[in-house]
Design a protein around this motif. Structure first.
Motif, mmCIF file in Angstrom:
data_model
loop_
_atom_site.group_PDB
_atom_site.id
_atom_site.type_symbol
_atom_site.label_atom_id
_atom_site.label_comp_id
_atom_site.label_asym_id
_atom_site.label_seq_id
_atom_site.Cartn_x
_atom_site.Cartn_y
_atom_site.Cartn_z
ATOM 1 N N GLY A 49 18.386 -2.442 35.324
ATOM 2 C CA GLY A 49 17.527 -1.366 36.378
ATOM 3 C C GLY A 49 16.297 -2.084 36.608
ATOM 4 N N GLY A 50 15.675 -1.454 37.775
ATOM 5 C CA GLY A 50 14.507 -1.936 38.563
ATOM 6 C C GLY A 50 13.423 -0.780 38.747
ATOM 7 N N SER A 51 12.505 -1.037 38.953
ATOM 8 C CA SER A 51 11.213 -0.103 39.026
ATOM 9 C C SER A 51 11.941 0.879 40.258
ATOM 10 N N GLY A 52 11.887 2.320 40.021
ATOM 11 C CA GLY A 52 12.273 3.334 40.928
ATOM 12 C C GLY A 52 13.589 3.266 41.350
ATOM 13 N N SER A 54 17.781 3.706 39.850
ATOM 14 C CA SER A 54 18.722 4.086 38.690
ATOM 15 C C SER A 54 19.254 2.833 38.090
ATOM 16 N N PRO A 55 19.361 2.924 36.718
ATOM 17 C CA PRO A 55 19.996 1.861 36.019
ATOM 18 C C PRO A 55 21.631 1.942 36.154
ATOM 19 N N ARG A 56 21.975 0.703 36.130
ATOM 20 C CA ARG A 56 23.456 0.385 36.180
ATOM 21 C C ARG A 56 23.923 -0.122 34.867
ATOM 22 N N TYR A 57 25.212 0.483 34.688
ATOM 23 C CA TYR A 57 25.612 0.143 33.303
ATOM 24 C C TYR A 57 27.123 -0.606 33.567
ATOM 25 N N ALA A 58 27.437 -1.452 32.552
ATOM 26 C CA ALA A 58 28.939 -1.903 32.542
ATOM 27 C C ALA A 58 29.822 -0.655 31.979
ATOM 28 N N ASP A 59 30.845 -0.458 32.423
ATOM 29 C CA ASP A 59 31.820 0.555 32.148
ATOM 30 C C ASP A 59 31.932 0.800 30.739
ATOM 31 N N SER A 60 31.911 -0.344 30.063
ATOM 32 C CA SER A 60 32.121 -0.370 28.458
ATOM 33 C C SER A 60 30.913 0.531 27.768
ATOM 34 N N VAL A 61 29.995 0.765 28.413
ATOM 35 C CA VAL A 61 28.751 1.220 27.561
ATOM 36 C C VAL A 61 28.457 2.367 28.433
ATOM 37 N N LYS A 62 28.729 2.803 29.562
ATOM 38 C CA LYS A 62 28.516 3.816 30.209
ATOM 39 C C LYS A 62 28.718 5.142 29.599
ATOM 40 N N GLY A 63 27.472 6.018 29.562
ATOM 41 C CA GLY A 63 27.702 7.365 28.804
ATOM 42 C C GLY A 63 26.888 7.190 27.336
ATOM 43 N N ARG A 64 26.955 5.869 26.834
ATOM 44 C CA ARG A 64 26.635 5.699 25.238
ATOM 45 C C ARG A 64 25.247 4.902 25.513
ATOM 46 N N PHE A 65 24.935 4.033 26.556
ATOM 47 C CA PHE A 65 23.627 3.456 26.428
ATOM 48 C C PHE A 65 22.851 3.826 27.346
ATOM 49 N N ILE A 66 21.464 3.909 27.144
ATOM 50 C CA ILE A 66 20.381 4.086 28.092
ATOM 51 C C ILE A 66 19.333 3.150 28.374
ATOM 52 N N LEU A 67 19.157 2.712 29.661
ATOM 53 C CA LEU A 67 18.103 1.716 29.767
ATOM 54 C C LEU A 67 16.942 2.553 30.219
ATOM 55 N N TYR A 68 15.701 2.159 29.848
ATOM 56 C CA TYR A 68 14.496 2.744 30.455
ATOM 57 C C TYR A 68 13.320 1.895 30.219
ATOM 58 N N ARG A 69 12.149 2.143 30.712
ATOM 59 C CA ARG A 69 11.076 1.278 30.477
ATOM 60 C C ARG A 69 9.772 2.026 30.508
ATOM 61 N N ASP A 70 8.784 1.586 29.782
ATOM 62 C CA ASP A 70 7.556 1.926 29.684
ATOM 63 C C ASP A 70 6.728 1.048 30.448
ATOM 64 N N ASN A 71 6.305 1.256 31.564
ATOM 65 C CA ASN A 71 5.468 0.332 32.426
ATOM 66 C C ASN A 71 4.052 0.156 31.705
ATOM 67 N N GLY A 72 3.639 1.476 31.066
ATOM 68 C CA GLY A 72 2.253 1.068 30.569
ATOM 69 C C GLY A 72 2.123 0.008 29.325
ATOM 70 N N LYS A 73 3.255 -0.010 28.653
ATOM 71 C CA LYS A 73 3.474 -1.087 27.462
ATOM 72 C C LYS A 73 4.332 -2.248 27.985
ATOM 73 N N ASN A 74 4.533 -2.332 29.263
ATOM 74 C CA ASN A 74 5.320 -3.681 29.660
ATOM 75 C C ASN A 74 6.706 -3.929 28.920
ATOM 76 N N THR A 75 7.424 -2.964 28.349
ATOM 77 C CA THR A 75 8.330 -2.905 27.622
ATOM 78 C C THR A 75 9.645 -2.260 28.315
ATOM 79 N N ALA A 76 10.623 -2.687 27.998
ATOM 80 C CA ALA A 76 11.908 -2.105 28.810
ATOM 81 C C ALA A 76 12.673 -1.901 27.375
ATOM 82 N N TYR A 77 13.605 -0.727 27.356
ATOM 83 C CA TYR A 77 14.398 -0.334 26.104
ATOM 84 C C TYR A 77 15.865 -0.272 26.227
ATOM 85 N N LEU A 78 16.576 -0.418 25.161
ATOM 86 C CA LEU A 78 18.145 -0.201 25.718
ATOM 87 C C LEU A 78 18.317 0.726 24.421
#
Length: 122
Positions: A49-52, A54-78
């Motif tokens: 995922g890039g700033s602004g 939408s995240p892209r996912y492998a088919d094997s994890v789509k619907g189960r995994f969520i990628l998001y980020r907290d720019n204030g904490k300089n951290t990305a999460y899965l």
């Protein structure tokens, strides 16, 4: 520049959240991604995922995994839900400064964190 954490052991159907902490004031412009690898296999794309964008996912994890980020904490999460034994792997976070359409290729990324092991038991 990238520090991955959050791996561990979980039963099938459970959840884990991986974190990727980045150094540098320009974190918000980075394209972030997660890949995973098991012994004897090539590294496999999981999510990107890039700033602004939408995240892209492998088919094997789509619907189960969520990628998001907290720019204030300089951290990305899965956020990984409904985990399956086949999700067992070392997970790596990666980053690059500019969005690329080749987001699912590990060669596209300039920065890598160390792996964090996820083990899902049946």
């Amino acid at each position: 520049q990238l520090q991955a954490s959050g791996g561990g052991w979980v039963q099938a159907g459970g959840s884990l959240r991986l974190s990727c902490a980045a150094s540098g004031a320009t974190f918000y412009i980075y394209q972030m991604a997660w890949f995973r690898q098991t012994p004897g296999k090539e590294r496999e794309f999981v999510a990107a995922g890039g700033s602004g964008r939408s995240p892209r996912y492998a088919d094997s994890v789509k619907g189960r995994f969520i990628l998001y980020r907290d720019n204030g904490k300089n951290t990305a999460y899965l956020q990984m839900n409904s985990l399956k034994p086949e999700d067992t792997a070392n997970y790596y976070c990666a980053a690059r400064r500019v969005w690329t359409v080749a987001y699912d290729k590990d060669g596209s990324y300039d920065y890598w964190g160390q792996g964090t092991l996820v083990t899902v038991s049946s």
